[in-house]
Design an enzyme around this catalytic site. Structure first.
Site, mmCIF file in Angstrom:
data_model
loop_
_atom_site.group_PDB
_atom_site.id
_atom_site.type_symbol
_atom_site.label_atom_id
_atom_site.label_comp_id
_atom_site.label_asym_id
_atom_site.label_seq_id
_atom_site.Cartn_x
_atom_site.Cartn_y
_atom_site.Cartn_z
ATOM 1 N N ARG A 57 0.877 -1.183 0.000
ATOM 2 C CA ARG A 57 0.000 0.000 0.000
ATOM 3 C C ARG A 57 0.904 1.219 0.000
ATOM 4 N NH1 ARG A 57 -2.538 4.016 -0.023
ATOM 5 N NH2 ARG A 57 -4.602 4.411 0.826
ATOM 6 N N GLU A 65 -11.420 5.038 -5.449
ATOM 7 C CA GLU A 65 -11.584 3.584 -5.532
ATOM 8 C C GLU A 65 -11.946 3.127 -6.950
ATOM 9 O OE1 GLU A 65 -10.831 1.748 -3.071
ATOM 10 O OE2 GLU A 65 -10.913 3.158 -1.384
ATOM 11 N N ARG A 108 -0.593 -5.439 4.788
ATOM 12 C CA ARG A 108 0.102 -4.954 3.590
ATOM 13 C C ARG A 108 1.367 -4.188 3.982
ATOM 14 N NH1 ARG A 108 -5.001 -1.822 1.109
ATOM 15 N NH2 ARG A 108 -4.707 -0.831 3.133
#
Ligand SMILES: [Zn+2]
Length: 245
Positions: A57, A65, A108
């Site tokens: 990330r 999004e 992540r």
């Protein structure tokens, strides 16, 4: 005389060129170690990190999004951002630079991505594909650069900043995140708080120890300090329930 001077200069140039090349060799071999396996969306990619596929990330960015499970959240600008990241990173070798926690939520990796030695996180902001995302804090290494990149994107009305509705949405979010509240960890603030045993906000009726989590949220322009507990109490403030000064 002139000839021999000429030769000296020429060979000096050759030697310095050789030196430059020698200096570049280790840099080139160090650059770009991790292969990008997949681009998930504008701000998330999968890389081969030391033999393991890891989701990364990107720090300090949050692109609209495009693959959110809640489909209502997916907007056309998300596709634009995702397409941009695919174009720039797909199949490339990149470097990762970490800052703060190695992993975030969902396990992540959290990193700045460098592609062709360019900070890609900054590039997304500069292109107006993401605001400077400060919900989880300011960038420690690149705060100034992110602010400048965002200024550039906004001034040129790029992507998000070219869309009045998105601009409004992100400006509202940004005021919530508090990007303009600069960090108490700035050198001047740290020096000031060292002299103070207790601190408070000008606008609050509570005083804290300088290391209190609430004290750290006080904007430097509102931060005031006291040398003694008595002085703090005399200001009409009560001790914080969290740090119990
Ligand atoms: Zn406190």
């Amino acid at each position: 005389m002139r000839n021999s001077n000429g030769i000296v200069i020429k060979s000096f140039k050759t030697i310095s060129l050789l030196f430059t090349l020698l200096l570049l060799i280790p840099t080139l071999s160090l650059a770009a170690q991790y292969k990008v396996i997949r681009v998930v969306d504008g701000d998330t990619i999968v890389v081969d990190y030391k033999g393991k596929y890891e989701k990364v990330r990107l720090l300090c960015v949050n692109t609209p999004e495009s693959v959110h499970p809640d489909k209502k959240q997916n907007i056309p600008m998300g596709k634009v951002a995702s397409g941009y990241t695919k174009e720039r990173l797909k199949g490339k070798y990149v470097d990762l630079e970490f800052e703060g926690p190695f992993r975030g939520r969902y396990g992540r990796l959290l990193a700045y991505i460098f592609v062709d030695r360019i900070n890609f996180n900054l590039e997304l902001v500069e292109q107006g594909l993401s605001p400077y995302y400060t919900k989880y804090g300011l960038s420690k290494k690149y705060d100034k650069e992110f602010r400048e990149a965002e200024r550039y994107g906004r001034d040129h009305k790029l992507n998000i900043w070219g869309d009045p509705d998105l601009t409004q949405k992100y400006l509202r979010l940004k005021s919530k995140w508090g990007q303009y509240r600069s960090t108490v960890n700035s050198p001047t603030a740290t020096i000031k708080t060292k002299e103070w045993k207790y601190v408070a906000s000008k606008n609050s009726k509570v005083f804290h120890r300088p290391d209190c989590k609430w004290a750290k949220k006080i904007s430097p322009k509102n931060l005031i300090g006291f040398k003694t507990r008595e002085e703090a109490a005399k200001s009409g403030r009560r001790p914080c329930r969290s740090c119990e000064p």
